[in-house]
Design a protein around this motif. Structure first.
Motif, PDB file in Angstrom:
ATOM      1  N   THR A 112       0.918  -1.275  -0.133  1.00 25.80           N
ATOM      2  CA  THR A 112      -0.035  -0.014   0.009  1.00 25.80           C
ATOM      3  C   THR A 112       0.945   1.310  -0.062  1.00 25.80           C
ATOM      4  O   THR A 112       1.892   1.235   0.389  1.00 25.80           O
ATOM      5  CB  THR A 112      -0.866   0.030   1.218  1.00 25.80           C
ATOM      6  N   HIS A 113       0.173   2.391  -0.528  1.00 27.38           N
ATOM      7  CA  HIS A 113       0.850   3.628  -0.359  1.00 27.38           C
ATOM      8  C   HIS A 113      -0.089   4.633   0.519  1.00 27.38           C
ATOM      9  O   HIS A 113      -1.099   5.045   0.116  1.00 27.38           O
ATOM     10  CB  HIS A 113       1.022   4.520  -1.589  1.00 27.38           C
ATOM     11  N   PRO A 114       0.468   4.685   1.754  1.00 24.70           N
ATOM     12  CA  PRO A 114      -0.290   5.428   2.647  1.00 24.70           C
ATOM     13  C   PRO A 114      -0.916   6.936   2.434  1.00 24.70           C
ATOM     14  O   PRO A 114      -1.683   7.354   3.143  1.00 24.70           O
ATOM     15  CB  PRO A 114       0.373   5.293   3.983  1.00 24.70           C
ATOM     16  N   ARG A 115      -0.147   7.545   1.572  1.00 21.62           N
ATOM     17  CA  ARG A 115      -0.366   8.744   1.347  1.00 21.62           C
ATOM     18  C   ARG A 115      -0.427   9.128  -0.054  1.00 21.62           C
ATOM     19  O   ARG A 115      -0.538  10.488  -0.468  1.00 21.62           O
ATOM     20  CB  ARG A 115       1.029   9.621   1.696  1.00 21.62           C
ATOM     21  N   ALA A 116      -0.949   8.155  -0.945  1.00 19.71           N
ATOM     22  CA  ALA A 116      -1.046   8.530  -2.307  1.00 19.71           C
ATOM     23  C   ALA A 116      -1.959   7.645  -3.082  1.00 19.71           C
ATOM     24  O   ALA A 116      -2.040   6.366  -2.893  1.00 19.71           O
ATOM     25  CB  ALA A 116       0.399   8.432  -2.987  1.00 19.71           C
ATOM     26  N   THR A 117      -2.609   8.220  -4.145  1.00 23.23           N
ATOM     27  CA  THR A 117      -3.404   7.329  -5.356  1.00 23.23           C
ATOM     28  C   THR A 117      -2.070   7.245  -6.366  1.00 23.23           C
ATOM     29  O   THR A 117      -1.341   8.164  -6.370  1.00 23.23           O
ATOM     30  CB  THR A 117      -4.438   7.900  -5.874  1.00 23.23           C
ATOM     31  N   GLU A 118      -2.136   5.858  -6.976  1.00 20.79           N
ATOM     32  CA  GLU A 118      -1.108   5.678  -8.017  1.00 20.79           C
ATOM     33  C   GLU A 118      -1.829   5.326  -9.405  1.00 20.79           C
ATOM     34  O   GLU A 118      -2.886   4.713  -9.343  1.00 20.79           O
ATOM     35  CB  GLU A 118      -0.465   4.436  -7.405  1.00 20.79           C
ATOM     36  N   ILE A 119      -1.366   5.849 -10.320  1.00 16.67           N
ATOM     37  CA  ILE A 119      -1.674   5.689 -11.782  1.00 16.67           C
ATOM     38  C   ILE A 119      -0.714   4.955 -12.618  1.00 16.67           C
ATOM     39  O   ILE A 119       0.590   5.570 -12.589  1.00 16.67           O
ATOM     40  CB  ILE A 119      -2.462   6.865 -12.543  1.00 16.67           C
ATOM     41  N   LEU A 120      -0.876   3.954 -13.210  1.00 14.51           N
ATOM     42  CA  LEU A 120       0.232   3.053 -13.762  1.00 14.51           C
ATOM     43  C   LEU A 120       0.229   2.992 -15.300  1.00 14.51           C
ATOM     44  O   LEU A 120      -0.980   2.677 -15.708  1.00 14.51           O
ATOM     45  CB  LEU A 120       0.158   1.895 -13.050  1.00 14.51           C
ATOM     46  N   PRO A 155      -6.451   3.164  -5.928  1.00 16.09           N
ATOM     47  CA  PRO A 155      -6.920   4.178  -4.947  1.00 16.09           C
ATOM     48  C   PRO A 155      -5.979   4.226  -3.643  1.00 16.09           C
ATOM     49  O   PRO A 155      -5.242   3.320  -3.371  1.00 16.09           O
ATOM     50  CB  PRO A 155      -8.269   3.868  -4.599  1.00 16.09           C
ATOM     51  N   GLU A 156      -5.702   5.481  -3.356  1.00 22.99           N
ATOM     52  CA  GLU A 156      -4.949   5.766  -1.821  1.00 22.99           C
ATOM     53  C   GLU A 156      -5.155   4.705  -0.858  1.00 22.99           C
ATOM     54  O   GLU A 156      -6.324   4.443  -0.583  1.00 22.99           O
ATOM     55  CB  GLU A 156      -5.130   7.010  -1.421  1.00 22.99           C
ATOM     56  N   GLY A 157      -4.259   4.227  -0.277  1.00 27.46           N
ATOM     57  CA  GLY A 157      -4.231   3.248   0.803  1.00 27.46           C
ATOM     58  C   GLY A 157      -4.682   1.898   0.715  1.00 27.46           C
ATOM     59  O   GLY A 157      -4.666   1.178   1.768  1.00 27.46           O
ATOM     60  N   LEU A 158      -5.066   1.478  -0.488  1.00 29.36           N
ATOM     61  CA  LEU A 158      -5.604   0.222  -0.565  1.00 29.36           C
ATOM     62  C   LEU A 158      -4.573  -0.837  -1.158  1.00 29.36           C
ATOM     63  O   LEU A 158      -3.345  -0.393  -1.949  1.00 29.36           O
ATOM     64  CB  LEU A 158      -6.749  -0.027  -1.805  1.00 29.36           C
ATOM     65  N   ILE A 159      -4.577  -1.998  -0.604  1.00 30.83           N
ATOM     66  CA  ILE A 159      -3.600  -3.018  -1.163  1.00 30.83           C
ATOM     67  C   ILE A 159      -3.538  -3.316  -2.515  1.00 30.83           C
ATOM     68  O   ILE A 159      -4.702  -3.391  -3.187  1.00 30.83           O
ATOM     69  CB  ILE A 159      -3.718  -4.355  -0.360  1.00 30.83           C
ATOM     70  N   GLY A 182       5.346   6.892   0.463  1.00 26.87           N
ATOM     71  CA  GLY A 182       5.556   5.689   1.349  1.00 26.87           C
ATOM     72  C   GLY A 182       5.173   4.490   0.925  1.00 26.87           C
ATOM     73  O   GLY A 182       4.362   4.437  -0.199  1.00 26.87           O
ATOM     74  N   VAL A 183       5.535   3.278   1.221  1.00 23.32           N
ATOM     75  CA  VAL A 183       5.277   2.016   0.893  1.00 23.32           C
ATOM     76  C   VAL A 183       5.324   1.114   2.076  1.00 23.32           C
ATOM     77  O   VAL A 183       6.161   1.284   3.000  1.00 23.32           O
ATOM     78  CB  VAL A 183       6.125   1.731  -0.241  1.00 23.32           C
ATOM     79  N   ILE A 184       4.208   0.460   1.931  1.00 19.86           N
ATOM     80  CA  ILE A 184       4.138  -0.632   3.084  1.00 19.86           C
ATOM     81  C   ILE A 184       3.931  -2.036   2.444  1.00 19.86           C
ATOM     82  O   ILE A 184       2.873  -2.284   1.928  1.00 19.86           O
ATOM     83  CB  ILE A 184       2.994  -0.388   4.066  1.00 19.86           C
ATOM     84  N   THR A 185       4.781  -2.748   2.283  1.00 23.72           N
ATOM     85  CA  THR A 185       5.035  -4.115   1.635  1.00 23.72           C
ATOM     86  C   THR A 185       4.412  -5.164   2.771  1.00 23.72           C
ATOM     87  O   THR A 185       4.970  -5.214   3.792  1.00 23.72           O
ATOM     88  CB  THR A 185       6.155  -4.526   1.081  1.00 23.72           C
ATOM     89  N   ILE A 186       3.092  -5.664   2.469  1.00 22.42           N
ATOM     90  CA  ILE A 186       2.443  -6.526   3.480  1.00 22.42           C
ATOM     91  C   ILE A 186       3.153  -7.588   4.147  1.00 22.42           C
ATOM     92  O   ILE A 186       3.213  -7.566   5.239  1.00 22.42           O
ATOM     93  CB  ILE A 186       1.155  -6.910   2.709  1.00 22.42           C
ATOM     94  N   ALA A 187       3.800  -8.697   3.250  1.00 15.90           N
ATOM     95  CA  ALA A 187       4.545  -9.685   3.980  1.00 15.90           C
ATOM     96  C   ALA A 187       5.662  -9.256   4.855  1.00 15.90           C
ATOM     97  O   ALA A 187       5.906  -9.702   5.736  1.00 15.90           O
ATOM     98  CB  ALA A 187       5.039 -10.639   2.894  1.00 15.90           C
ATOM     99  N   ASN A 188       6.162  -8.339   4.270  1.00 10.68           N
ATOM    100  CA  ASN A 188       7.574  -7.793   4.936  1.00 10.68           C
ATOM    101  C   ASN A 188       7.239  -6.898   6.302  1.00 10.68           C
ATOM    102  O   ASN A 188       7.701  -7.276   7.284  1.00 10.68           O
ATOM    103  CB  ASN A 188       8.326  -6.710   4.119  1.00 10.68           C
ATOM    104  N   THR A 189       6.131  -6.346   6.336  1.00  3.11           N
ATOM    105  CA  THR A 189       5.684  -5.630   7.378  1.00  3.11           C
ATOM    106  C   THR A 189       5.119  -6.769   8.547  1.00  3.11           C
ATOM    107  O   THR A 189       5.373  -6.389   9.408  1.00  3.11           O
ATOM    108  CB  THR A 189       4.631  -4.646   7.107  1.00  3.11           C
ATOM    109  N   VAL A 190       4.310  -7.577   8.056  1.00  2.00           N
ATOM    110  CA  VAL A 190       3.772  -8.708   8.824  1.00  2.00           C
ATOM    111  C   VAL A 190       4.651  -9.618   9.549  1.00  2.00           C
ATOM    112  O   VAL A 190       4.833  -9.850  10.663  1.00  2.00           O
ATOM    113  CB  VAL A 190       2.509  -9.158   8.271  1.00  2.00           C
ATOM    114  N   PHE A 191       5.529 -10.187   8.565  1.00  2.00           N
ATOM    115  CA  PHE A 191       6.516 -11.228   8.921  1.00  2.00           C
ATOM    116  C   PHE A 191       7.809 -10.623   9.205  1.00  2.00           C
ATOM    117  O   PHE A 191       8.495 -11.512   9.904  1.00  2.00           O
ATOM    118  CB  PHE A 191       6.394 -12.424   7.923  1.00  2.00           C
ATOM    119  N   GLY A 192       8.035  -9.621   8.968  1.00  2.27           N
ATOM    120  CA  GLY A 192       9.578  -9.314   8.881  1.00  2.27           C
ATOM    121  C   GLY A 192       9.897  -7.909   9.939  1.00  2.27           C
ATOM    122  O   GLY A 192      10.659  -7.298   9.796  1.00  2.27           O
TER     123      GLY A 192
END
Length: 220
Positions: A112-120, A155-159, A182-192
């Motif tokens: 997730t990006h806690p502070r941004a919407t992303e367009i790719l 959309p902002e904040g969604l996985i 900002g970036v929160i990688t789910i597996a790294n955050t939860v398990f690391g």
């Protein structure tokens, strides 16, 4: 009479306050090139402003996205970022950019990006992309296969995630609505996490054996 005046003032505030907080205020200067030292003593959005008299074109320039990233890693991808931390001219402008390189079968794992919407936009290859809505919207998956030139919004904040479906490398460019998303990688955050979350907590949350959780923590 005095009470009527108070009511009138409160009514006026009630009408104007929502308008005042509807969005971030516009910058009051043309630019505020971010630096890490107090060159002028003005601190804006986490950075000091460079003296505008010595600002030049290089403060608004970067060529880092010209070079492919190293994808020889566990997930087979690399994210090259252009944000306020390596391009000071982005300070106060509310935007940043990334290049994502994918090896065959590589992925940009769920994050997730806690502070941004992303367009790719896809520059090369074929990607499976998607995001998951929040709990209140039933954790629905919105996924799509993208080809060169296709665009997708997270959309902002969604996985969300991207996965290279092809047998050749893939490349995408993404813009984010923050100078430092900002970036929160789910597996790294939860398990690391450091220190590690109690395996019994995660075992209950994921409905898994605690030994499996410990194995996952060791991997991260």
């Amino acid at each position: 009479m005095k009470s009527l005046s108070c009511i009138a003032v409160l009514s006026l505030l009630a009408l104007t306050l929502p308008l005042a907080i509807a969005s971030d205020p516009s910058p009051l200067q043309d630019f505020c090139v971010g630096v890490n030292t107090p060159a002028s003593g003005v601190f804006v959005n986490g950075k000091f402003c460079k003296d505008p008299r010595i600002v030049n074109a290089d403060d608004f320039f970067s060529s880092v996205l010209n070079r492919p990233g190293n994808v020889n890693n566990a997930v087979g991808s690399n994210v090259t970022t252009v944000n306020v931390n390596n391009l000071g001219g982005l300070n106060t402008l509310g935007i940043s950019l990334v290049r994502i390189d994918y090896a065959p079968n590589g992925q940009n794992p769920p994050h997730t990006h806690p502070r941004a919407t992303e367009i790719l936009v896809v520059q090369q290859g074929t990607l499976l992309v998607g995001f998951v809505s929040s709990n209140q919207d039933g954790n629905r998956l919105f996924a799509k296969t993208l080809n060169v030139g296709d665009v997708f919004v997270f959309p902002e904040g969604l996985i969300h995630f991207q996965f290279n479906l092809g047998r050749t490398p893939a490349v995408a460019i993404a813009a984010l609505s923050s100078q430092n998303a900002g970036v929160i990688t789910i597996a790294n955050t939860v398990f690391g996490s450091n220190p590690a979350i109690d395996p019994n907590v995660l075992a209950r949350a994921f409905q898994m054996d605690a030994n499996v959780i410990r194995d996952l923590q060791n991997r991260f």
